[in-house]
Design a protein around this motif. Structure first.
Motif, PDB file in Angstrom:
ATOM      1  N   HIS A 601      -0.237  12.448  10.568  1.00  0.00           N
ATOM      2  CA  HIS A 601      -0.380  12.666   9.123  1.00  0.00           C
ATOM      3  C   HIS A 601       0.636  11.786   8.401  1.00  0.00           C
ATOM      4  CE1 HIS A 601      -2.099  16.338  10.893  1.00  0.00           C
ATOM      5  NE2 HIS A 601      -2.854  16.405   9.811  1.00  0.00           N
ATOM      6  N   ASP A 602       0.287  10.526   8.224  1.00  0.00           N
ATOM      7  CA  ASP A 602       1.209   9.577   7.599  1.00  0.00           C
ATOM      8  C   ASP A 602       1.652  10.085   6.233  1.00  0.00           C
ATOM      9  OD1 ASP A 602       0.998   7.897   9.740  1.00  0.00           O
ATOM     10  OD2 ASP A 602      -0.474   6.564   8.817  1.00  0.00           O
ATOM     11  N   SER A 603       2.914   9.861   5.941  1.00  0.00           N
ATOM     12  CA  SER A 603       3.558  10.131   4.649  1.00  0.00           C
ATOM     13  C   SER A 603       3.734  11.622   4.355  1.00  0.00           C
ATOM     14  CB  SER A 603       2.791   9.476   3.476  1.00  0.00           C
ATOM     15  OG  SER A 603       1.597  10.175   3.178  1.00  0.00           O
ATOM     16  N   HIS A 604       3.356  12.517   5.264  1.00  0.00           N
ATOM     17  CA  HIS A 604       3.480  13.949   4.995  1.00  0.00           C
ATOM     18  C   HIS A 604       4.824  14.515   5.436  1.00  0.00           C
ATOM     19  CE1 HIS A 604      -0.957  15.290   4.287  1.00  0.00           C
ATOM     20  NE2 HIS A 604      -0.716  14.089   3.772  1.00  0.00           N
ATOM     21  N   CYS A 605       5.619  13.722   6.158  1.00  0.00           N
ATOM     22  CA  CYS A 605       6.902  14.233   6.666  1.00  0.00           C
ATOM     23  C   CYS A 605       8.087  13.443   6.113  1.00  0.00           C
ATOM     24  CB  CYS A 605       6.912  14.188   8.204  1.00  0.00           C
ATOM     25  SG  CYS A 605       5.685  15.261   8.973  1.00  0.00           S
ATOM     26  N   LEU A 606       7.858  12.707   5.044  1.00  0.00           N
ATOM     27  CA  LEU A 606       8.941  11.890   4.495  1.00  0.00           C
ATOM     28  C   LEU A 606       9.930  12.751   3.717  1.00  0.00           C
ATOM     29  CD1 LEU A 606       6.832   8.847   3.253  1.00  0.00           C
ATOM     30  CD2 LEU A 606       8.006   9.145   5.435  1.00  0.00           C
TER      31      LEU A 606
END
Length: 606
Positions: A601-606
């Motif tokens: 899930h790109d960009s969901h853990c930034l």
């Protein structure tokens, strides 16, 4: 009895049907699985629930690797190129129908390019763990144009390339144009990164096909000339196969200098055919030696992968085991303080050892060693002379050395020992130049030195010629030394120890740098900043942990040195996730970047 057979038959039938559903043997049964969608400005996102594979369409993919390869401006390319235009469509290919057209490669360079294509093809097969099961006859031709026949790899080598991919009438044409074979090699590396494995995740039945981006236009060149990795193989021996694998990771990341810190006071595993005593007295065992043949093969292995091997023989400090045989052979003390028990006042860490500059026999032995190295390295050779952390207390404890200093008129003070230190480097450089000439080099080449007390701004110009020495600055980022040396006109390579040392955080009060911190450090953009290196010192690492300690953090530094991008680590993470899997396919056990959910899930853990 009959009832038992009925139950058993029903169980077997159930197992057969389940197996058909898993393997897909039945054309009407599809096992639901995750799919991945490329979302603008977010990256690849896993579906909310498992879906039948037949639902995949548009920017939805069965494979996370395929999604990453086409999603975003730079897809899954690492390091990122200067410019890239990538199609979101892919075409299935198979290595059996891939060929290379080398008609526009000079004859003198063709054999090397052939070897480079073999590496590229092998990397494609590795994406499917060595078995591309889905056979298609899509024709792929890679046309390679190299404009010059020169195969030297130096700081002046032109590494830029252009790559175009066009799909028409069911066949694919890939055009790579470069000035040199090394630019072409980088183009081949980028070509392999436009290919991804299409394999359903978590499936018991192994099926794997390769998908190539159907269209691409890439223009690329590096920002810095020197993009290196230091590997210490003295404190703990690293087998040659593990070094090759490290070089594979460097090639995948477009790093071009393997700085081999092959000797130190701990051990001397580098075989000298002229001075066999080095390994006889300095190797940990007869099995922990780099033979002269292995060294030559490794240098060629690296060169085919666009990597220049820089051998470092650390001196005059960090020279102990391997040098302690002098008296036994009638040469006197070649080194002093070797393995001294009270090490804290004589060296930086046990065991101690420093060369004896008062003994002319030491220089004769050093000449034989330099001759072996000069003959092994490709021309023009780049050599690292070490040169850091000289402890004056060690030399001061030797009556032979202090008597020599008095004869020379050197006081036994800091400045007197500085003069002795500089005298060593002057003589060592003269020997190296003479041996390089004997080996066929016409013009004197620069050598590298670590920063030290000798290279401090207030004294370096008095003792070291800026045309002959490149200073590798390993000071912390707060140090002004890098800037000061640039002002004095010296060429530098930067390896800030508090940012780019891979061993930090595993001993003492040192601080661990994660890949984001390493990625975020930027170097000055000046002509005399040749580039930088990331360093793996081996006090607390051997082959068992080498890969996870080095990768993927070294790849973060590789992109900084190749592309020096303005966007930060957050924008780079999806591409590095793809690169980590690429390294794994090539046999490198890279450390994990995040929980798997975040990777999906790109960009969901930034």
């Amino acid at each position: 009895m009959f009832g038992r057979w009925v139950v058993l038959s029903l169980v077997l039938l159930h197992l057969v049907l389940c197996n058909e559903e898993k393997t897909g043997d039945s054309p009407n049964v599809y096992e639901p699985s995750w799919v991945f969608k490329c979302v603008v400005d977010e990256g690849c996102q896993r579906s909310n629930s498992p879906q039948p594979a037949t639902n995949a369409s548009g920017l939805v993919f069965e494979s996370l690797e395929v999604c990453r390869t086409v999603c975003g401006r730079f897809g899954g390319l690492w390091p990122r190129p200067v410019t890239a235009a990538l199609s979101t469509q892919t075409v299935q290919i198979h290595p059996n129908y891939l060929r290379y057209d080398l008609i526009d490669v000079p004859v003198e360079a063709r054999e090397m390019v052939v070897q480079m294509t073999h590496v590229a093809s092998g990397n494609l097969v590795d994406e499917c763990d060595g078995n591309v099961t889905e056979l298609v006859d899509t024709r792929v031709v890679v046309y390679i144009t190299v404009k010059t026949a020169n195969t030297d790899l130096t700081w002046d080598t032109d590494e830029q390339y252009m790559l175009d991919v066009q799909t028409k009438d069911g066949s694919v044409a890939v055009h790579i144009v470069a000035e040199t074979v090394y630019g072409a090699r980088h183009g081949l590396e980028t070509f392999t990164q436009l290919v991804a494995p299409n394999k359903p995740p978590f499936s018991d039945n192994y099926k794997c096909s390769l998908r190539l981006v159907s269209g691409a236009k890439i223009r690329d060149r590096p920002v810095y000339k020197h993009r290196g990795l230091v590997l210490d193989t003295s404190r703990n021996f690293i087998p040659i196969d593990d070094i090759r694998r490290t070089i594979d990771g460097m090639a995948a990341s477009k790093m071009n200098v393997f700085h081999w810190h092959v000797t130190d006071s701990h051990s001397f595993p580098f075989e000298s055919t002229r001075v066999p005593q080095f390994t006889r007295y300095g190797a940990y065992s007869p099995y922990e030696i780099y033979t002269a043949e292995e060294v030559r093969e490794l240098i060629n292995y690296a060169k085919v992968r666009g990597v220049r091997v820089v051998v470092e023989i650390d001196a005059p400090a960090h020279s102990g085991n391997g040098w302690q045989w002098g008296k036994e052979y009638g040469f006197g003390d070649l080194a002093v303080c070797v393995n001294a028990k009270e090490w804290r006042r004589l060296c930086i860490q046990p065991p101690c050892g420093q060369l004896n500059p008062a003994n002319p026999e030491m220089y004769r032995v050093l000449r034989d060693l330099y001759r072996d190295i000069a003959e092994a390295l490709p021309k023009p050779a780049l050599f690292h002379m070490g040169g850091d952390e000289v402890f004056f207390g060690c030399w001061n404890a030797s009556e032979e050395i202090t008597s020599y200093m008095k004869e020379k008129g050197y006081d036994t003070t800091v400045e007197g020992f500085i003069k002795l230190w500089a005298e060593f480097h002057q003589k060592a450089l003269e020997i190296w130049d003479e041996e390089m000439i004997a080996a066929g080099t016409v013009n004197p080449q620069p050598v590298m030195l670590w920063s030290s007390e000798l290279t401090q701004a207030h004294r370096i110009s008095k003792y070291l010629n800026k045309e002959r020495y490149v200073i590798e600055v390993w000071e912390p980022i707060s140090s002004p030394l890098l800037t000061q040396l640039l002002r004095l006109g010296f060429r530098v390579v930067s390896v800030p120890k508090d940012i780019w040392y891979l061993d930090h955080g595993f001993w003492g009060t040192t601080k661990y740098s994660n890949w984001r911190r390493m990625y975020s450090h930027m170097l000055p953009r000046e002509p005399n900043v040749l580039g930088g290196e990331v360093a793996m010192w081996s006090e607390y690492v051997d082959a068992q942990a080498l890969d996870t300690r080095v990768w993927p953090r070294a790849a973060a530094v590789a992109e900084r040195l190749w592309a020096d991008p303005a966007p930060g680590a957050a924008a780079a993470e999806p591409r590095l996730q793809r690169h980590r899997l690429r390294l794994a396919a090539r046999g490198l056990r890279s450390d994990v970047l995040s929980p798997a959910w975040c990777a999906q899930h790109d960009s969901h853990c930034l």
